[in-house]
Design a protein around this motif. Structure first.
Motif, PDB file in Angstrom:
ATOM      1  N   ASP A 174       0.602  -0.933  -0.354  1.00 12.90           N
ATOM      2  CA  ASP A 174       0.150  -0.296  -0.023  1.00 12.90           C
ATOM      3  C   ASP A 174       1.019   1.268   0.336  1.00 12.90           C
ATOM      4  O   ASP A 174       0.263   2.161  -0.585  1.00 12.90           O
ATOM      5  N   ILE A 175       2.009   1.465   0.542  1.00  9.36           N
ATOM      6  CA  ILE A 175       2.399   2.353   0.399  1.00  9.36           C
ATOM      7  C   ILE A 175       3.307   2.216  -0.203  1.00  9.36           C
ATOM      8  O   ILE A 175       3.468   3.523  -0.982  1.00  9.36           O
ATOM      9  N   TYR A 176       3.515   1.900  -1.261  1.00 10.11           N
ATOM     10  CA  TYR A 176       4.208   1.632  -2.221  1.00 10.11           C
ATOM     11  C   TYR A 176       3.246   2.545  -3.583  1.00 10.11           C
ATOM     12  O   TYR A 176       3.493   2.746  -4.265  1.00 10.11           O
ATOM     13  N   ALA A 177       2.633   1.524  -3.614  1.00 10.91           N
ATOM     14  CA  ALA A 177       1.405   2.436  -4.346  1.00 10.91           C
ATOM     15  C   ALA A 177       1.081   3.651  -3.712  1.00 10.91           C
ATOM     16  O   ALA A 177       0.879   4.797  -4.908  1.00 10.91           O
ATOM     17  N   ASP A 178       0.948   4.550  -3.147  1.00 16.61           N
ATOM     18  CA  ASP A 178       0.471   5.506  -3.179  1.00 16.61           C
ATOM     19  C   ASP A 178       2.013   6.427  -3.925  1.00 16.61           C
ATOM     20  O   ASP A 178       1.628   6.866  -4.086  1.00 16.61           O
ATOM     21  N   GLU A 203       2.145   6.736  -7.012  1.00 19.54           N
ATOM     22  CA  GLU A 203       1.234   7.786  -7.416  1.00 19.54           C
ATOM     23  C   GLU A 203       1.570   8.490  -7.498  1.00 19.54           C
ATOM     24  O   GLU A 203       1.697  10.237  -8.424  1.00 19.54           O
ATOM     25  N   ALA A 204       2.918   9.513  -6.019  1.00 18.00           N
ATOM     26  CA  ALA A 204       2.996  10.642  -5.620  1.00 18.00           C
ATOM     27  C   ALA A 204       4.687  11.131  -6.649  1.00 18.00           C
ATOM     28  O   ALA A 204       4.663  11.855  -6.651  1.00 18.00           O
ATOM     29  N   SER A 205       4.735   9.461  -7.668  1.00 14.35           N
ATOM     30  CA  SER A 205       6.172   9.847  -8.146  1.00 14.35           C
ATOM     31  C   SER A 205       6.361  11.578  -9.402  1.00 14.35           C
ATOM     32  O   SER A 205       6.423  10.439 -10.199  1.00 14.35           O
ATOM     33  N   ARG A 214      10.026   6.315   0.656  1.00 17.11           N
ATOM     34  CA  ARG A 214       8.696   6.397   1.949  1.00 17.11           C
ATOM     35  C   ARG A 214       8.680   4.265   2.078  1.00 17.11           C
ATOM     36  O   ARG A 214       8.553   4.452   3.343  1.00 17.11           O
ATOM     37  N   VAL A 215       8.882   3.858   1.246  1.00 17.31           N
ATOM     38  CA  VAL A 215       8.756   2.398   1.809  1.00 17.31           C
ATOM     39  C   VAL A 215      10.112   2.772   2.633  1.00 17.31           C
ATOM     40  O   VAL A 215       9.507   1.533   4.415  1.00 17.31           O
ATOM     41  N   GLY A 216      10.990   3.016   2.364  1.00 18.41           N
ATOM     42  CA  GLY A 216      12.122   2.781   3.607  1.00 18.41           C
ATOM     43  C   GLY A 216      12.262   3.597   4.514  1.00 18.41           C
ATOM     44  O   GLY A 216      12.350   2.337   5.507  1.00 18.41           O
ATOM     45  N   ALA A 217      10.754   4.505   5.183  1.00 17.23           N
ATOM     46  CA  ALA A 217      11.044   5.588   5.877  1.00 17.23           C
ATOM     47  C   ALA A 217      10.245   4.750   6.756  1.00 17.23           C
ATOM     48  O   ALA A 217       9.892   4.118   8.198  1.00 17.23           O
TER      49      ALA A 217
END
Length: 366
Positions: A52-56, A59-61, A254-257
């Motif tokens: 879910d974090i990756y999907a969001d 989009e932000a990319s 984001r995924v890392g954090a």
């Protein structure tokens, strides 16, 4: 003592001649999804919620990432115990190592490199036109003062890859003090330290010390490419200036954090690795000479047995293990990662080793 002011100025670029003469370094990692991969030391699990974090983030990319990376820095700092300002984001642990090396060396510099250890150290040193001086990995911290003073950089890996031993924090601290006196930069690679509960050298906060960290092994996402360095003072400023703009893509940041803020996941991983490593060590010692390890892998000396035959036989049974002969000084070794109990049993069977019973905690990540 080395006369630092007379040395050539630092360059944050590779040496063109070294690039033309250089070669790629072999690594583990299996691309066939049908094969159990014990050649790469990555977690078989990822934290819940990553997709879910990756999907969001995808989009932000559509926009460039915030090049300051405040959330990633804060998460990384909390994880290793330093200030957020000391964190410099990089696209993976190897990028952190390159950044530290290229900002510390000039052509002709000598570098103390552990052996056997990660092959990229010597390659990165040579790409700068510098010279690796190989030192036994378990003797480097005791190297004589004269050798330390003649080196521009010393590299330490803890836990060491491929042997697996971690270095006590107190020993690292003492060596860091010796490096300060010798005016030698110290690079500490902690790519696998997250699999242990040992204190990070990031807490040293010393101006001459750079710590390199990788996220993607511990959190099972090696293709994401996220890592960071930790440094202080002018060394930190140099790394921050030299790092490439937008050094982490938005998904990686984001995924890392997010992953760095999953302490329960980390604790379960550490517990599983410690338990399974001991079980596998006892089983493998029935056939091979197994090195002590604090890491998510075990180095096995197969003795007079043919390494190629062992690799091919395991592959025929659907298991890839690492040919450790690619590490300097090893000529009869394989390295195996620590995975889940069922996969570990399959690896033991592929190596012709009697399987010992698991203690039934295979549901740690269910």
């Amino acid at each position: 003592m080395r006369a630092t002011p007379t040395r050539p100025p630092r360059r944050a670029v590779v040496d063109p001649e070294a690039v033309r003469a250089g070669e790629r370094v072999p690594h583990g990692g299996e691309t066939d999804p049908a094969v159990l991969d014990f050649s790469a030391n990555t977690n078989p699990h990822t934290p819940d919620g990553v997709a879910d974090i990756y999907a969001d983030a995808l989009e932000a990319s559509r926009r460039y990432p915030d090049d300051a990376y405040p959330d990633f820095r804060a998460a990384a700092a909390a994880f290793v115990g330093c200030e957020p300002e000391a964190v410099v984001p990089t696209p993976g642990g190897l990028a952190a190592i390159r950044l530290a090396i290229e900002t510390s060396l000039a052509a002709g510099d000598e570098v103390l490199v552990p052996a056997p250890s990660f092959g990229e150290y010597a390659r990165e040193v040579e790409l700068q036109g510098a010279k690796p001086r190989f030192v036994a990995h378990d003797e480097l911290l005791a190297i004589e003062d004269a050798a330390l003073e003649s080196a521009a950089l010393a590299i330490v890996c803890t836990p060491n890859n491929p042997t697996g031993e971690a270095i006590a924090f107190e020993s690292l601290e003492a060596f860091a003090n010796r490096c300060r006196t010798a005016e030698t930069t110290l690079l500490i690679d902690e790519a696998f330290l997250g699999f242990t509960d040992r204190r990070s050298a990031a807490t040293l906060a010393a101006d001459h010390v750079v710590v390199a960290r990788s996220l993607t092994k511990l959190f099972g996402l090696p293709g994401l490419r996220a890592g960071f360095t930790v440094a202080s003072g002018t060394k930190r400023d140099t790394l921050e200036t030299a790092r490439r703009a937008w050094s982490l893509g938005t998904p990686a940041a984001r995924v890392g954090a997010y992953c760095l803020r999953q302490p329960a996941f980390v604790e379960r991983t550490r517990r599983r690795v410690e338990r399974e490593r001991e079980r596998l060590r006892e089983a493998l010692e029935g056939r091979f000479d197994v090195a002590p390890s604090d890491a998510p892998f075990l180095l096995c000396d197969v003795g007079s047995r043919d390494v190629d035959s062992i690799l091919e036989s395991a592959r025929a049974d659907g298991v890839a293990v690492r040919d450790a002969r690619t590490f300097r000084g090893l000529d009869s070794h394989v390295r195996v990662a620590i995975k889940d109990p069922a996969a570990n049993d399959a690896m033991l069977g592929a190596l012709g080793v009697d399987r010992t019973g698991s203690d039934g905690d295979a549901d740690d990540f269910e």
